[in-house]
Design an enzyme around this catalytic site. Sequence first.
Site, PDB file in Angstrom:
ATOM      1  N   GLN A 135       0.844  -0.921  -0.607  1.00 51.66           N
ATOM      2  CA  GLN A 135       0.407   0.213   0.017  1.00 51.66           C
ATOM      3  C   GLN A 135       1.127   1.133   0.038  1.00 51.66           C
ATOM      4  O   GLN A 135       1.756   1.350   1.205  1.00 51.66           O
ATOM      5  CB  GLN A 135      -1.304   0.575   1.374  1.00 51.66           C
ATOM      6  CG  GLN A 135      -1.880   1.146   1.342  1.00 51.66           C
ATOM      7  CD  GLN A 135      -2.497   1.048   2.943  1.00 51.66           C
ATOM      8  OE1 GLN A 135      -3.102  -0.016   3.041  1.00 51.66           O
ATOM      9  NE2 GLN A 135      -3.588   2.729   2.454  1.00 51.66           N
ATOM     10  N   CYS A 143      -7.381   1.846   2.039  1.00 54.86           N
ATOM     11  CA  CYS A 143      -7.236   0.646   2.567  1.00 54.86           C
ATOM     12  C   CYS A 143      -7.981  -0.589   2.122  1.00 54.86           C
ATOM     13  O   CYS A 143      -7.644  -2.453   2.388  1.00 54.86           O
ATOM     14  CB  CYS A 143      -6.535   0.079   3.601  1.00 54.86           C
ATOM     15  SG  CYS A 143      -7.793   1.294   4.757  1.00 54.86           S
ATOM     16  N   HIS A 220      -7.990   0.587  10.052  1.00 55.76           N
ATOM     17  CA  HIS A 220      -7.534   0.305   8.891  1.00 55.76           C
ATOM     18  C   HIS A 220      -7.606  -1.384   8.207  1.00 55.76           C
ATOM     19  O   HIS A 220      -8.494  -1.774   9.467  1.00 55.76           O
ATOM     20  CB  HIS A 220      -6.086  -0.101   8.858  1.00 55.76           C
ATOM     21  CG  HIS A 220      -4.258  -0.876   8.358  1.00 55.76           C
ATOM     22  ND1 HIS A 220      -5.085  -0.271   6.664  1.00 55.76           N
ATOM     23  CD2 HIS A 220      -4.354  -1.755   7.851  1.00 55.76           C
ATOM     24  CE1 HIS A 220      -4.079  -0.842   6.413  1.00 55.76           C
ATOM     25  NE2 HIS A 220      -2.952  -1.655   7.185  1.00 55.76           N
ATOM     26  N   ASP A 236      -1.932  -7.509   5.071  1.00 51.38           N
ATOM     27  CA  ASP A 236      -1.894  -6.276   5.086  1.00 51.38           C
ATOM     28  C   ASP A 236      -0.418  -5.681   4.174  1.00 51.38           C
ATOM     29  O   ASP A 236       0.567  -5.611   4.486  1.00 51.38           O
ATOM     30  CB  ASP A 236      -1.536  -6.433   6.083  1.00 51.38           C
ATOM     31  CG  ASP A 236      -1.529  -4.268   7.382  1.00 51.38           C
ATOM     32  OD1 ASP A 236      -1.404  -4.264   6.537  1.00 51.38           O
ATOM     33  OD2 ASP A 236      -2.021  -4.789   8.243  1.00 51.38           O
TER      34      ASP A 236
END
Length: 289
Positions: A135, A143, A220, A236
């Site tokens: 990201q 996200c 998130h 993630d």
Amino acid sequence: SLKSWLVFVCSPLALVRALGSMSAEDPLAVINDHIRRHGDAPSAAAKGGPEWLALESNPAVFNAFGAHIGVPAGWEFVDVLGLDEALLDLVPQPVAALILLFPCTRGIYDARRAQDKELLVGRGVAEESLFFLRQVADFGNACGTIGCLHALSNSLHILNMVEGAALVNFVHAQSGATPEERGEALLTADALKAPSDAAAVHAAAQTVCPARDGRPLDHHFVAFVQTPGGRFVELDGTKRCPIDHGPTSPENFLSDAASVVLRQFVAAEPDLHGFAVMALARTEGDGAG
């Protein structure tokens, strides 16, 4: 076939690069700070377009996105109302993946820092090759989109998406790229961005969609998947690599997910209620139950 090439979409070299490229400061905090300071900066536009809109933690919103990028009929995101056994029993089966929304608090950051020290020495690093993307700050508050893409792209062996679907095309095109290169490529992937932005303003959304240059949302998204090799893995885009939480099976995936969420996330902030969980479940067709 799609099943055979999926496990090779990220080479060991790409994983090494991912491990070696992270700064000492938590990238999640860096991204939130970047959005806070430069939310109206034209950095994303300079790369080909404005920042991506935020997706609400709402199954209808995620389903609107998924339906346009290749999720087959009969598979849907559904709310997980709680992590105790009785509430988990309400979730349709089988479950292919899970998405967690969590608050960005001091306790969470402390837990992430402790986990990162373990990853640095190789403990908990997923050994299977997975589709993992980084990201980057230019995404803005996107996200949720990345969490959804991580869940779907690493469940292709379960979902059996058709060739030519927007997500399948992106995974094919980025199969040899590093996580950083994939993150940069996603910025200008119009076939994914347009349906993501459309889902963000879907009529089912229960909150006003944040502006592209709005403040960080202080929450998130993270995805959990079951790999072709039977491992329970966390993805993630702000962590240094996919994280292996141990073995799992189709029958135990949901309960394994609940255990990890409680132990790794809720335990860091047990007095907060800012957590939300969705499951990607088969709601129609053979095997649904």
